[in-house]
Design an enzyme around this catalytic site. Structure first.
Site, PDB file in Angstrom:
ATOM      1  NE  ARG A  37      -5.395  23.429  -8.521  1.00 55.62           N
ATOM      2  CZ  ARG A  37      -5.152  23.495  -7.216  1.00 55.62           C
ATOM      3  NH1 ARG A  37      -3.909  23.496  -6.755  1.00 55.62           N
ATOM      4  NH2 ARG A  37      -6.160  23.594  -6.365  1.00 55.62           N
ATOM      5  CB  ALA A  85      -9.957  24.373  -2.243  1.00 54.85           C
ATOM      6  N   PRO A 142      -9.302   8.187  -1.736  1.00 58.90           N
ATOM      7  CG  PRO A 142     -11.322   7.124  -1.204  1.00 58.90           C
ATOM      8  CD  PRO A 142     -10.747   8.261  -2.020  1.00 58.90           C
ATOM      9  CD  GLU A 157       6.919  34.281  -1.511  1.00 64.24           C
ATOM     10  OE1 GLU A 157       7.059  33.120  -1.086  1.00 64.24           O
ATOM     11  OE2 GLU A 157       7.822  35.131  -1.517  1.00 64.24           O
ATOM     12  CD  GLU A 198      -6.762  28.681   1.032  1.00 63.61           C
ATOM     13  OE1 GLU A 198      -6.712  29.246  -0.074  1.00 63.61           O
ATOM     14  OE2 GLU A 198      -5.758  28.202   1.594  1.00 63.61           O
ATOM     15  NE  ARG A 213      -3.991  -2.092   0.416  1.00 63.55           N
ATOM     16  CZ  ARG A 213      -4.207  -2.941  -0.603  1.00 63.55           C
ATOM     17  NH1 ARG A 213      -3.554  -2.820  -1.739  1.00 63.55           N
ATOM     18  NH2 ARG A 213      -5.089  -3.926  -0.475  1.00 63.55           N
TER      19      ARG A 213
END
Lengths: 183, 183
Positions: free
Chosen positions: A64, A76, A114, A138, A92, A37
């Site tokens: 992103r 977020a 998960p 920043e 935020e 795992r």
């Protein structure tokens, strides 16, 4: 219900970074089989659906790096050490859209992935926004995007909104408001 | 729109594992500031909302080692090399619930955690299920959970369903069906 808990047999810390820590564990399943795992530990985060007024949402557009494109998301961010989810929501909102909220309410907490990370995202709805001092971060370039709820729903139906927490958050917020109105 | 692309200045592979690969890159933002980006590379996955009949869904309950608890989720799994998302959907239906589907339709693709992983989840709806040979997976213990759509919605409103892709998937599937019916 079948016994399903996996017991850790041995573990190894592979990397401890700025945001993430990576562990590689060997587990024993109830069947006796052993499996690897790989787990990414994350400090947890908040996400918030901010209503500027009854029908206008403020989302954010940002590049992103992990996926190599600009995404439109609900505001977020990662929890700082010692910070409550509610404080993080207000921070935020200030940093990403230049507002704070008089009223915030928790919708739910969810696990974005998960299968390999313990990250939990505490999801909120924010209303009665008021302008605040913008505190940019920043290492982020973020641009606000104003959408009606109808537009936002269309954007997620047509794949213009692709972020999982944003899809879940917008649809849950819509449902939350409907229930509040007794719908 | 502001220029927001981040340029990689240098990069390092930290770990190459069974499921995940971890990179640590230094990027330069359009502002000139440099930042660290930790990226978990993932092969991509599918998730599927399977309708046993018009109102009954088949979800799965499984222990998730990363979060340390059992979760109820829509069937899902990682793409194997060379496998199409459609093939992967049918394989996961066989492995996790013992069915295949005569009809599958793509709803959307989403990024579960674009802040730090490139994982993309291709989300499908599956109908006209028929029983197939169950092919369990060696390193998974999975138990089917039969729910009506109403029950599933209640479970996600009350926090009994906590998995992000499942929340997004169920609400998008509900919306997809409504649109199909001209609603």
């Amino acid at each position: 219900m079948k016994e399903s808990t996996e017991r850790k047999v041995e573990g190894q810390e592979i990397y401890r970074g700025k945001l993430l820590t990576l562990h590689r564990d060997i587990v024993e399943m109830p069947t006796g089989t052993r499996a690897v795992r790989e787990v990414v530990h994350h400090p947890g985060a908040v996400a918030v659906v901010p209503f500027l007024n009854e029908d206008t949402l403020v989302l954010v557009r940002q590049f992103r790096y992990a996926v190599g494109e600009e995404l439109v998301e609900i505001p977020a961010g990662t929890l700082k050490q010692g910070e409550s989810p509610e404080e993080c929501v207000q921070r935020e909102l200030r940093e990403e859209i230049g507002y704070e909220a008089k009223t915030i309410a928790k919708i739910t907490s969810l696990f974005p992935a998960p299968g390999y990370t313990d990250e939990v995202i505490h999801l909120f709805i924010a209303r009665d926004l008021f302008p605040s001092q913008t505190e940019g971060e920043e290492d982020e370039v973020v641009e606000p995007v104003f959408l009606t709820m109808g537009e936002a729903i269309e954007w997620l139906q047509t794949g213009r909104i692709k972020d999982g927490k944003t899809i879940a958050g917008l649809l849950l917020a819509l449902d939350f408001i409907k229930k509040e109105k007794g719908g």
